[in-house]
Design a protein around this motif. Structure first.
Motif, mmCIF file in Angstrom:
data_model
loop_
_atom_site.group_PDB
_atom_site.id
_atom_site.type_symbol
_atom_site.label_atom_id
_atom_site.label_comp_id
_atom_site.label_asym_id
_atom_site.label_seq_id
_atom_site.Cartn_x
_atom_site.Cartn_y
_atom_site.Cartn_z
ATOM 1 N N SER A 96 -8.984 0.904 -0.323
ATOM 2 C CA SER A 96 -8.754 2.271 0.113
ATOM 3 C C SER A 96 -7.443 2.429 0.873
ATOM 4 N N SER A 97 -6.846 1.322 1.288
ATOM 5 C CA SER A 97 -5.627 1.389 2.087
ATOM 6 C C SER A 97 -4.746 0.198 1.756
ATOM 7 N N PRO A 98 -3.848 0.339 0.773
ATOM 8 C CA PRO A 98 -2.988 -0.789 0.389
ATOM 9 C C PRO A 98 -2.227 -1.337 1.581
ATOM 10 N N GLN A 99 -2.185 -2.637 1.680
ATOM 11 C CA GLN A 99 -1.529 -3.271 2.808
ATOM 12 C C GLN A 99 -0.084 -3.636 2.462
ATOM 13 N N PRO A 100 0.821 -3.470 3.438
ATOM 14 C CA PRO A 100 2.198 -3.891 3.177
ATOM 15 C C PRO A 100 2.265 -5.384 2.876
ATOM 16 N N GLY A 101 3.096 -5.743 1.926
ATOM 17 C CA GLY A 101 3.284 -7.149 1.596
ATOM 18 C C GLY A 101 4.487 -7.712 2.316
ATOM 19 N N PRO A 102 5.090 -8.762 1.751
ATOM 20 C CA PRO A 102 6.308 -9.329 2.349
ATOM 21 C C PRO A 102 7.432 -8.308 2.347
ATOM 22 N N PRO A 103 8.457 -8.515 3.150
ATOM 23 C CA PRO A 103 9.591 -7.583 3.158
ATOM 24 C C PRO A 103 10.182 -7.406 1.761
ATOM 25 N N VAL A 104 10.494 -6.169 1.422
ATOM 26 C CA VAL A 104 11.118 -5.868 0.132
ATOM 27 C C VAL A 104 12.589 -6.258 0.191
ATOM 28 N N ARG A 105 13.046 -6.985 -0.824
ATOM 29 C CA ARG A 105 14.462 -7.332 -0.914
ATOM 30 C C ARG A 105 15.255 -6.138 -1.429
ATOM 31 N N VAL A 141 1.677 3.464 -1.089
ATOM 32 C CA VAL A 141 0.735 4.584 -1.103
ATOM 33 C C VAL A 141 -0.506 4.225 -1.925
ATOM 34 N N ARG A 142 -1.598 4.914 -1.611
ATOM 35 C CA ARG A 142 -2.812 4.768 -2.409
ATOM 36 C C ARG A 142 -2.594 5.404 -3.780
ATOM 37 N N GLY A 162 2.996 15.712 -7.776
ATOM 38 C CA GLY A 162 2.742 14.986 -6.542
ATOM 39 C C GLY A 162 1.673 13.917 -6.632
ATOM 40 N N VAL A 163 1.217 13.612 -7.845
ATOM 41 C CA VAL A 163 0.189 12.581 -8.034
ATOM 42 C C VAL A 163 0.863 11.237 -8.258
ATOM 43 N N ARG A 164 0.571 10.277 -7.392
ATOM 44 C CA ARG A 164 1.090 8.921 -7.547
ATOM 45 C C ARG A 164 0.110 8.151 -8.425
ATOM 46 N N ALA A 165 0.342 8.168 -9.722
ATOM 47 C CA ALA A 165 -0.616 7.580 -10.658
ATOM 48 C C ALA A 165 -0.297 6.125 -10.939
ATOM 49 N N SER A 166 -1.342 5.328 -11.028
ATOM 50 C CA SER A 166 -1.201 3.979 -11.561
ATOM 51 C C SER A 166 -1.518 4.030 -13.054
ATOM 52 N N VAL A 167 -1.526 2.877 -13.698
ATOM 53 C CA VAL A 167 -1.731 2.796 -15.144
ATOM 54 C C VAL A 167 -2.800 1.748 -15.422
ATOM 55 N N VAL A 168 -3.741 2.089 -16.295
ATOM 56 C CA VAL A 168 -4.805 1.163 -16.667
ATOM 57 C C VAL A 168 -4.860 1.045 -18.178
ATOM 58 N N THR A 203 -14.625 -4.080 -11.712
ATOM 59 C CA THR A 203 -14.033 -5.037 -10.780
ATOM 60 C C THR A 203 -12.521 -4.889 -10.750
ATOM 61 N N HIS A 204 -11.930 -4.769 -11.934
ATOM 62 C CA HIS A 204 -10.476 -4.585 -12.017
ATOM 63 C C HIS A 204 -10.056 -3.278 -11.356
ATOM 64 N N LEU A 205 -10.770 -2.201 -11.637
ATOM 65 C CA LEU A 205 -10.417 -0.912 -11.055
ATOM 66 C C LEU A 205 -10.546 -0.941 -9.536
ATOM 67 N N ALA A 206 -11.611 -1.570 -9.062
ATOM 68 C CA ALA A 206 -11.807 -1.634 -7.609
ATOM 69 C C ALA A 206 -10.705 -2.443 -6.941
ATOM 70 N N ALA A 207 -10.290 -3.544 -7.581
ATOM 71 C CA ALA A 207 -9.235 -4.374 -7.010
ATOM 72 C C ALA A 207 -7.931 -3.608 -6.881
ATOM 73 N N ARG A 208 -7.746 -2.613 -7.732
ATOM 74 C CA ARG A 208 -6.521 -1.816 -7.692
ATOM 75 C C ARG A 208 -6.713 -0.487 -6.978
ATOM 76 N N GLY A 209 -7.898 -0.245 -6.441
ATOM 77 C CA GLY A 209 -8.146 0.990 -5.701
ATOM 78 C C GLY A 209 -8.243 2.218 -6.571
ATOM 79 N N VAL A 210 -8.621 2.071 -7.846
ATOM 80 C CA VAL A 210 -8.688 3.185 -8.792
ATOM 81 C C VAL A 210 -10.101 3.770 -8.799
ATOM 82 N N SER A 211 -10.204 5.054 -8.590
ATOM 83 C CA SER A 211 -11.504 5.734 -8.628
ATOM 84 C C SER A 211 -11.577 6.801 -9.707
ATOM 85 N N GLU A 212 -10.445 7.103 -10.350
ATOM 86 C CA GLU A 212 -10.398 8.141 -11.373
ATOM 87 C C GLU A 212 -9.437 7.715 -12.464
ATOM 88 N N VAL A 213 -9.885 7.760 -13.730
ATOM 89 C CA VAL A 213 -9.043 7.421 -14.864
ATOM 90 C C VAL A 213 -8.904 8.653 -15.749
#
Length: 426
Positions: free
Chosen positions: A4-13, A353-354, A392-398, A407-417
């Protein structure tokens, strides 16, 4: 990861593809380390943390069994000069193709015509060359790793006028063989391969999204809006300013969560992006890419303009630099410097962003992606993703074969396809 809340990873180069201000990539013929040091000074002053450098293949390996020791030493001195200025270095080996010019050794052309992807002796020579470069740099702390070559997939298929044709399976074996050579030469470094966007957009192309997103230590994407995007959507259209973000999310559909994605090339091509709008485009493009999870880095194309003293380049190549050929900072250079400063102030990375909404992508078989033209500008999937971005929708791709995998959708925080046709209509 909390879905539900993506965490920041290592610093972006944040860095630049290094185009020498004196002599372009022909600088290897008249090598002057002081010129290179001054170029790196100008890049370090922008707050960049890395450069990507290119070894011209015919000059480094002019004969199948000859790798020039002096050229390898010069490459090492370039990496050292960058390190002295706080810059890390990624190295491309098989150049290959740069700014519309092909650089292929004479032992692969005309009377000695051989296929660079399938000929046993050629692939063995390529592996030996790449391992030699990697091993020569392995002990340098600021060496990031190898990329096999710049957009080498363009040699494998149309529209190249004389392609080295290969199958999907042969392309995969070639990648695995040469990446293994990188790992032998420099264990533990980040070793990758790069393709231009036919890998994502061109049906039947032997290099596939699965190769890009599942082979090597990171996925690389090259984002160029002159591919029909800016022509269709204009310089400020959502599809244009979100194009790098789109390719990141497209690539993540094939990858396992957590695989790093490197925007290895992105630039502001004139006249589609005019000089007066280059800074605005640069800031928007980078800021949009920074919203993505698993982003490793962004490497702008390019560091310095090509000098007008050099002939026969496509017109846009003369104006892509962050700095002029005289090392004067351009508006897009100032824009990148401002982003670099913001990144440092944020500890290297703003939070991604989520993306609870995903767009369903059906390209047929995931390994070969025969239907990937839908992902290209004008394709139904591309236009649907762009429409969502504009709203304004930040969409991912499945991928279709993962759309029912909870399981895959949950790991990526996807609730709507969403189906793309539901977005753009029939």
């Amino acid at each position: 990861m909390n879905a539900s809340s993506p965490q920041p990873g290592p610093p972006v180069r944040l860095g630049a593809n290094y185009t020498p201000s004196a002599g372009w990539f022909h600088h290897w013929l008249d090598f002057e380390i002081d010129d290179i040091r001054r170029d790196f000074d100008s890049l370090a002053a922008l707050g960049l943390d890395h450069v990507r450098v290119f070894a011209l293949w015919p000059l480094f390996q002019p004969n199948r069994t000859l790798i020039r020791g002096r050229a390898v030493e010069q490459l090492g001195s370039v990496v050292d000069a960058a390190g002295e200025r706080g810059l890390d270095v990624a190295v491309d080996a098989l150049q290959g193709h740069l700014s519309s010019f092909d650089f292929v050794p004479s032992w692969l052309t005309t009377w000695h015509r051989r296929n660079m992807f399938t000929d046993t002796d050629v692939v063995e020579a390529e592996a030996r060359y790449i391992e030699t470069l990697a091993a020569s740099l392995a002990d340098r702390e600021n060496f990031i790793g190898m990329t096999l070559g710049n957009e080498v997939n363009q040699f494998s298929d149309r529209p190249h006028p004389d392609p080295d044709t290969c199958t999907h399976e042969q392309a995969g074996r070639w990648l695995e063989r040469l990446l293994a050579a990188c790992a032998r030469g420099a264990p533990g470094r980040l070793h990758t391969h790069s393709e231009y966007d036919a890998v994502w957009f061109q049906g039947g192309h032997p290099f596939t999204p699965a190769h890009a997103a599942r082979v090597g230590d990171a996925t690389t994407v090259h984002s160029w809006v002159f591919n029909g995007t800016a022509q269709r959507h204009g310089r400020s259209g959502a599809a244009t300013v979100h194009h790098a973000e789109y390719l990141i999310e497209l690539s993540r559909a094939w990858a396992e969560p957590g695989r790093p994605v490197w925007v290895q090339e992105v630039g502001a091509p004139a006249p589609l992006i005019g000089a007066e709008h280059a800074a605005e485009f640069t800031t928007a493009t980078i800021d949009n890419a920074l919203t993505c999870e698993d982003l490793y880095g962004i490497t702008w194309w390019c560091s310095h303009d090509v000098s007008r003293s050099l002939a026969d380049f496509p017109e846009l190549e003369y104006s892509l630099g962050l700095l002029t050929a005289d090392r004067a900072v351009k508006p897009q250079g100032r824009a990148v410097a401002e982003v670099a400063a913001r990144l440092r102030a944020a500890g290297g990375r703003p939070g991604p962003v989520r993306r609870p909404t995903a767009l369903l992508l059906d390209v047929g078989d995931a390994e070969t992606a025969p239907g990937r033209t839908t992902c290209a500008p004008g394709g139904v999937f591309f236009e649907a993703w762009a429409r969502l971005a504009g709203a304004g929708v930040r969409a991912s791709v499945v991928l279709a074969d993962r759309a029912a995998d909870r399981t895959h959708l949950a790991a990526r925080g996807v609730s709507e396809v969403l189906d793309p046709y539901d977005v753009v209509g029939p």
